[in-house]
Design an enzyme around this catalytic site. Structure first.
Site, PDB file in Angstrom:
ATOM      1  N   LYS A 203       0.842  -1.208   0.000  1.00 21.93           N
ATOM      2  CA  LYS A 203       0.000   0.000   0.000  1.00 21.93           C
ATOM      3  C   LYS A 203       0.875   1.257   0.000  1.00 21.93           C
ATOM      4  CE  LYS A 203      -4.036  -1.993  -0.089  1.00 21.93           C
ATOM      5  NZ  LYS A 203      -4.961  -2.193   1.037  1.00 21.93           N
ATOM      6  N   ARG A 239      -3.545 -10.467   3.851  1.00 21.26           N
ATOM      7  CA  ARG A 239      -3.720 -10.481   2.398  1.00 21.26           C
ATOM      8  C   ARG A 239      -2.477  -9.858   1.770  1.00 21.26           C
ATOM      9  NH1 ARG A 239      -5.836  -7.265  -1.815  1.00 21.26           N
ATOM     10  NH2 ARG A 239      -7.162  -8.395  -3.289  1.00 21.26           N
TER      11      ARG A 239
END
Length: 258
Positions: A203, A239
């Site tokens: 991210k 994840r």
């Protein structure tokens, strides 16, 4: 949970697995590297992204699931009931909905009828606008209240509570500080009584943390660091895009903590 995005425009791996043969091979590789389940998605939800039609999403993901032939445990990353229905028919065990059952009124029924697991994620607004100045009164309390309410909705629709996990939605309408606050106070989300999924992998907040205010992606090393911190605070599912590196780091962390 490994990630296979069958899209041309996902923030990190867009285009890498757009070919169904390559996507299926990637899923098998992640399984062999230690992923317990692989999340297959055909619609990018990166900041600023636009949605795709039902037909296009089906065209992207169904050939991948058909090629896997049930030999990889699969999660389907979708908000569309028909995609979920077709995916579970092809063996998907979990429906991962970034809208937490807000986009398609039929999705809860599909999950309930199929017996699949369900992941409910928090997202502020929609992908196209979610990163435009996100504001919360208290990010953790606000998201916990949202997830508790969506959990009630899912259970009322017939999805057994024991088959539901929750995702605070790292990067989905959150600042860098919001994202790390969610990890620091993960116990407040665990208090809802359901397993928590964390998706911090690659991210942009990780790149920004390391000094690049214009970062659109984070490094593997930073991703692993965030994952280990989340694991230590009680996250059940991580994840990730880089399965081998995360499995090795978590194996070492588990040995040190046991």
């Amino acid at each position: 949970m490994g990630v296979v995005n069958v899209t041309p425009d996902s923030f990190s791996d867009g285009g890498v697995n757009f070919d169904p043969d390559e996507a299926a091979a990637a899923a098998r590789r992640m399984r062999d590297e230690g992923a317990a389940i692989v999340d297959v998605g055909g619609e990018s939800t990166r900041p600023g992204s636009e949605g795709v039609s039902l037909d296009e999403e089906l065209r992207r993901v169904l050939p991948v699931l058909e090629r896997l032939e049930g030999d990889v445990r699969v999660s389907i990353d979708t908000s569309k009931a028909e995609v979920a229905r077709r995916a579970v028919e092809l063996g998907a065990e979990l429906v991962n909905d970034v809208t937490a059952l807000r986009a398609d009124p039929e999705l809860a029924g599909v999950v309930a009828d199929s017996g699949a697991y369900l992941c409910l994620m928090h997202m502020l607004g929609e992908p196209r606008t979610m990163q435009l100045d996100p504001v919360y009164e208290d990010v953790v309390s606000d998201i916990a209240a949202f997830l508790e309410e969506r959990l009630r909705v899912a259970v009322a629709a017939g999805v057994p509570e024991e088959r539901i996990c929750l995702d605070p939605g790292i990067g989905f309408g959150k600042t860098v500080e919001h994202n790390f606050e969610l990890i620091r106070r993960l116990d407040e989300l665990l208090a809802l009584g359901r397993p928590v999924l964390i998706g911090f992998s690659r991210k942009s907040s990780l790149g920004k943390l390391l000094g690049d205010p214009e970062a659109t992606i984070g490094s593997i090393a930073a991703s692993v660091g965030a994952a280990v911190a989340a694991y230590e605070r009680g996250a059940t599912i991580l994840r990730v895009h880089d399965v081998r590196e995360h499995v090795e780091a978590l194996t070492a962390a588990q040995a040190a903590l046991s």
